[in-house]
Motif scaffolding. Sequence first.
Motif, PDB file in Angstrom:
ATOM      1  N   SER A  36      -6.658  -1.743   0.491  1.00  0.00           N
ATOM      2  CA  SER A  36      -6.626  -2.845   1.441  1.00  0.00           C
ATOM      3  C   SER A  36      -7.986  -3.548   1.454  1.00  0.00           C
ATOM      4  CB  SER A  36      -6.294  -2.263   2.820  1.00  0.00           C
ATOM      5  OG  SER A  36      -6.287  -3.272   3.759  1.00  0.00           O
ATOM      6  N   GLN A  94       5.092  -9.780   2.969  1.00  0.00           N
ATOM      7  CA  GLN A  94       5.395  -8.517   3.642  1.00  0.00           C
ATOM      8  C   GLN A  94       6.342  -8.746   4.820  1.00  0.00           C
ATOM      9  OE1 GLN A  94       1.779  -6.473   4.472  1.00  0.00           O
ATOM     10  NE2 GLN A  94       2.749  -4.961   5.800  1.00  0.00           N
ATOM     11  N   GLU A 172       3.339  -7.202  -1.264  1.00  0.00           N
ATOM     12  CA  GLU A 172       3.775  -5.994  -0.551  1.00  0.00           C
ATOM     13  C   GLU A 172       5.136  -6.196   0.118  1.00  0.00           C
ATOM     14  OE1 GLU A 172       0.923  -3.682   1.494  1.00  0.00           O
ATOM     15  OE2 GLU A 172      -0.793  -4.700   0.603  1.00  0.00           O
ATOM     16  N   THR A 174       7.752  -4.528   0.390  1.00  0.00           N
ATOM     17  CA  THR A 174       8.479  -3.432   1.047  1.00  0.00           C
ATOM     18  C   THR A 174       7.619  -2.693   2.074  1.00  0.00           C
ATOM     19  OG1 THR A 174       7.901  -1.879  -0.732  1.00  0.00           O
ATOM     20  CG2 THR A 174       9.986  -3.076  -0.955  1.00  0.00           C
ATOM     21  N   SER A 175       6.399  -3.172   2.289  1.00  0.00           N
ATOM     22  CA  SER A 175       5.477  -2.418   3.163  1.00  0.00           C
ATOM     23  C   SER A 175       5.901  -2.399   4.621  1.00  0.00           C
ATOM     24  CB  SER A 175       4.071  -2.998   3.071  1.00  0.00           C
ATOM     25  OG  SER A 175       3.588  -2.882   1.771  1.00  0.00           O
ATOM     26  N   ALA A 176       6.656  -3.417   5.044  1.00  0.00           N
ATOM     27  CA  ALA A 176       7.026  -3.488   6.460  1.00  0.00           C
ATOM     28  C   ALA A 176       8.403  -2.876   6.719  1.00  0.00           C
ATOM     29  CB  ALA A 176       7.008  -4.941   6.928  1.00  0.00           C
ATOM     30  N   VAL A 182      13.792   0.519   1.625  1.00  0.00           N
ATOM     31  CA  VAL A 182      12.910   0.077   0.534  1.00  0.00           C
ATOM     32  C   VAL A 182      13.673  -0.025  -0.789  1.00  0.00           C
ATOM     33  CG1 VAL A 182      10.941   0.822  -0.891  1.00  0.00           C
ATOM     34  CG2 VAL A 182      10.786   0.899   1.617  1.00  0.00           C
ATOM     35  N   THR A 203       1.939  -4.102  -4.791  1.00  0.00           N
ATOM     36  CA  THR A 203       2.765  -3.042  -4.215  1.00  0.00           C
ATOM     37  C   THR A 203       2.035  -1.706  -4.223  1.00  0.00           C
ATOM     38  OG1 THR A 203       4.929  -1.962  -4.309  1.00  0.00           O
ATOM     39  CG2 THR A 203       3.879  -2.427  -6.422  1.00  0.00           C
ATOM     40  N   HIS A 204       2.451  -0.835  -3.314  1.00  0.00           N
ATOM     41  CA  HIS A 204       1.994   0.553  -3.342  1.00  0.00           C
ATOM     42  C   HIS A 204       3.110   1.456  -3.863  1.00  0.00           C
ATOM     43  CE1 HIS A 204      -1.624  -0.628  -1.380  1.00  0.00           C
ATOM     44  NE2 HIS A 204      -1.005  -1.046  -0.288  1.00  0.00           N
ATOM     45  N   GLU A 205       4.209   0.850  -4.326  1.00  0.00           N
ATOM     46  CA  GLU A 205       5.339   1.631  -4.843  1.00  0.00           C
ATOM     47  C   GLU A 205       5.087   1.940  -6.311  1.00  0.00           C
ATOM     48  OE1 GLU A 205       7.943   2.786  -3.237  1.00  0.00           O
ATOM     49  OE2 GLU A 205       7.486   1.834  -1.312  1.00  0.00           O
ATOM     50  N   VAL A 249      -2.004   7.305  -2.881  1.00  0.00           N
ATOM     51  CA  VAL A 249      -0.685   6.648  -2.798  1.00  0.00           C
ATOM     52  C   VAL A 249       0.396   7.375  -3.578  1.00  0.00           C
ATOM     53  CG1 VAL A 249      -1.615   4.356  -2.330  1.00  0.00           C
ATOM     54  CG2 VAL A 249      -1.167   5.035  -4.693  1.00  0.00           C
TER      55      VAL A 249
END
Length: 250
Positions: A36, A94, A172, A174-176, A182, A203-205, A249
Amino acid sequence: MVRAEQVHKSYGQLEVLKGIDLEVQPGEVFCLVGPSGSGKSTFLRCINHLEQINAGRLYVDGDLIGYREKNGKLHELKDREVALKRRDIGMVFQRFNLFPHLTALENVMEAPVRVKGEPKQAARERAEARLAQVGLADKGASYPSQLSGGQQQRVAIARALAMEPKLMLFDEPTSALDPELVGDVLDCMRELAEQGMTMIVVTHEMGFAREVGDALVFMDGGVVVESGHPREVLTNPQHERTRAFLSKVL
Ligand code: ADP
Ligand code: MG
């Protein structure tokens, strides 16, 4: 499709992008990851003409962002020219940013009708096809408040696609979302990738990056720390900062 050459961006004294170099090939799923505050959203906003860069060059589909080249000189684009260029780029945030007072179908139709002047009936038919494409053929009459977060995000994707962009930016997406929602959104993005859309995905996926991504860039502190094929970077990161981030992550 996108080329960044030494892109710099500051907000006042705060230098957020400190010389970004990267290239996104047509049809590629390009994953942008990093902690972030590293400048990922800022970089997407520069590509989408929401921010002006302070130095360097940024090209989308061969066009220099923000400027027009004439007789070897650069001229800043006028607002109207910027608006025309932004039509070619779809962005998904997001937060879904749907119009709450419009149905899903009306949300998807809105830009083609208002911005492109498409006739309503044609826009409606195409919007129905877009909703079907994201698995929401039966939700056209629903208002955003009547949809789950995952459904709202898929409407947002359909809305971006309605302008027939040549490039899609996902910040991002899918972050919310609640964890169980997701997968539907990622599946929808995977299908889009299979159809050949050029996509830059913050993304963090990491599962998505590994399975769907063609390239991955790890950014930290406004610079590209390392890049490569997602499987390589994720299984064999070369830099300590990348390793530290991935250990959090993965
Ligand atoms: P990321 O998306 O990687 O989390 P951002 O691009 O959102 O990072 O932010 C990078 C840095 O720029 C952060 O320190 C953030 O506070 C700052 N920043 C972002 N937008 C603005 C703005 N409009 N004005 C001032 N600072 C900003
Ligand atoms: Mg961000």
